[in-house]
Design an enzyme around this catalytic site. Structure first.
Site, PDB file in Angstrom:
ATOM      1  N   ARG A 115       0.670  -1.022  -0.025  1.00  0.00           N
ATOM      2  CA  ARG A 115       0.160   0.256   0.405  1.00  0.00           C
ATOM      3  C   ARG A 115       0.964   1.306   0.150  1.00  0.00           C
ATOM      4  O   ARG A 115       0.540   2.086  -0.219  1.00  0.00           O
ATOM      5  CB  ARG A 115      -0.978   0.188   0.849  1.00  0.00           C
ATOM      6  CG  ARG A 115      -1.749   0.982   1.107  1.00  0.00           C
ATOM      7  CD  ARG A 115      -3.116   0.583   2.595  1.00  0.00           C
ATOM      8  NE  ARG A 115      -2.905   1.900   3.481  1.00  0.00           N
ATOM      9  CZ  ARG A 115      -5.195   1.617   1.943  1.00  0.00           C
ATOM     10  NH1 ARG A 115      -5.238   1.728   1.546  1.00  0.00           N
ATOM     11  NH2 ARG A 115      -5.699   3.206   2.440  1.00  0.00           N
ATOM     12  N   ILE A 139      -7.106   8.401  -1.563  1.00  0.00           N
ATOM     13  CA  ILE A 139      -7.372   6.751  -1.094  1.00  0.00           C
ATOM     14  C   ILE A 139      -7.959   6.209   0.063  1.00  0.00           C
ATOM     15  O   ILE A 139      -8.147   6.730   0.815  1.00  0.00           O
ATOM     16  CB  ILE A 139      -5.669   5.938  -1.201  1.00  0.00           C
ATOM     17  CG1 ILE A 139      -5.098   5.097  -1.570  1.00  0.00           C
ATOM     18  CG2 ILE A 139      -4.799   6.939  -0.477  1.00  0.00           C
ATOM     19  CD1 ILE A 139      -4.154   4.316  -1.641  1.00  0.00           C
ATOM     20  N   SER A 140      -8.756   5.634  -0.200  1.00  0.00           N
ATOM     21  CA  SER A 140      -9.659   5.364   0.914  1.00  0.00           C
ATOM     22  C   SER A 140      -8.783   4.644   1.853  1.00  0.00           C
ATOM     23  O   SER A 140      -7.677   4.344   1.676  1.00  0.00           O
ATOM     24  CB  SER A 140     -11.217   4.350  -0.291  1.00  0.00           C
ATOM     25  OG  SER A 140     -11.488   4.665  -1.059  1.00  0.00           O
ATOM     26  N   ALA A 141      -9.266   4.025   3.150  1.00  0.00           N
ATOM     27  CA  ALA A 141      -8.922   3.981   4.074  1.00  0.00           C
ATOM     28  C   ALA A 141      -8.781   2.413   3.609  1.00  0.00           C
ATOM     29  O   ALA A 141      -9.364   1.577   2.966  1.00  0.00           O
ATOM     30  CB  ALA A 141      -9.732   3.936   5.261  1.00  0.00           C
TER      31      ALA A 141
END
Ligand code: SAH
Length: 305
Positions: A115, A139-141
């Site tokens: 990530r 950016i999403s969790a």
């Protein structure tokens, strides 16, 4: 380092509190959609400090890309900072421990895509929070990426076709590409050209690089509300931005037996799971409450409207 459940996912609301209980509905690993769901309920204490934090935020979309609401405690931030494949693995372990992901394949894919390659420098890449990526996007969790991969798992089998609308950093598109493999197709569509360029660079550093090179993974600059007809119909469609209503083109490009996962709504949004049945009819259910940046026009997004 072992984190207690309360520490690792101590839930708190940073947007207007709706309810004090968060319910996550998960499908156990299986090849059938209709059987009992496992329910995991996490209590969500309200902490005023969380609200005061919002005054320091770089942009109003800082908290988007989240379920309402997971949050790890502040001093753990240091632990999750800096790049390391071991920390990426620890992040995946936590997603497993808290029931966000149940599938071995999903865990493997999350472990192989670091990530940190997709999170802008200077941020904690493994911390369970959305991170701004510029252009009023985030950016999403990790728990949102985990949730969506888990929901789509059966529609991301080798050889299948997957579409990621609002592909942003390219993180989830890369995960989809690993899931469907070289015989499959993973397509990202993103309307900010700079994000498409940087997502391609991110993917080139990742485990999905060979798939990009060989052509089973591609990312395109386009309005994702129109889908990407070239590789339709899709077994899996994911939308990473909240739509006021479900775009018809995405329904049309869904294969019978296919599944669309899309946040729907404006201020308060539901993560909807739409299955196209073999007779073409649709089954729609709500998975959870979420907060995403809007699926909109490029101009509206850049204006912050
Ligand atoms: N899944 C991505 C989410 C990025 S945020 C990630 O985790 O990195 C949502 C993205 O949707 C933003 O990058 C935004 O630019 C994009 N977006 C919003 N409206 C869009 C549209 N109409 N067409 C294509 N992309 C869109």
């Amino acid at each position: 380092m072992r984190l207690s459940p309360a520490l690792a996912y101590g839930c708190r609301y940073r947007t207007p509190p709706l309810k004090h209980l968060l319910t996550f509905t998960l499908l156990p690993h299986s090849h059938h959609h209709h059987h009992h769901r496992r329910r995991l309920t996490v209590s969500a204490p309200l902490l005023p400090t969380a609200l005061s934090l919002s005054s320091q935020l770089p942009n109003p979309n800082f908290f988007t890309g989240n379920s309402l609401f997971f949050r790890m405690e502040g001093d753990l931030q240091r632990f999750w900072s800096g790049s390391s494949i071991n920390k990426n693995k620890a992040m995946v372990e936590h997603l497993k421990t808290y029931g966000v992901i149940a599938s071995k394949k999903v865990a493997e894919v999350l472990e192989s895509i670091d990530r940190a390659l997709f999170v802008p420098d200077g941020n904690a890449p493994y911390y369970d929070s959305p991170v701004p990526i510029g252009y009023n996007a985030t950016i999403s969790a990790p728990h949102m990426h985990g949730t969506c991969l888990q929901l789509l798992e059966e529609n991301l089998q080798p050889g299948m076709h997957a579409l990621d609308v609002g592909s942003g950093t390219g993180y989830l598109t890369a995960c989809f590409a690993l899931m469907v493999g070289p015989q499959g197709r993973a397509v990202g569509v993103e309307h900010i050209p700079e994000l498409v360029s940087s997502s391609i660079q991110n993917i080139q550093k990742s485990a999905a690089a060979p798939l990009l090179k060989e052509g089973s993974l591609s990312v395109h600059v386009a309005d994702g509300r129109l889908g990407w007809p070239e590789h339709a119909p899709y077994d899996a469609i994911h939308v990473g931005a909240a739509a006021p209503e479900i775009p018809q083109a995405l329904i049309d490009q869904l294969k019978p037996g296919g599944r669309l996962v899309i946040p729907v709504g404006t201020v308060f949004q539901d993560l909807k799971v739409i299955d196209k049945n073999m007779d073409g009819s649709l089954s729609v259910r709500t998975e959870t409450s979420v907060r995403y940046v809007p699926l909109t026009s490029r101009d509206a997004q850049l204006r912050g409207a």
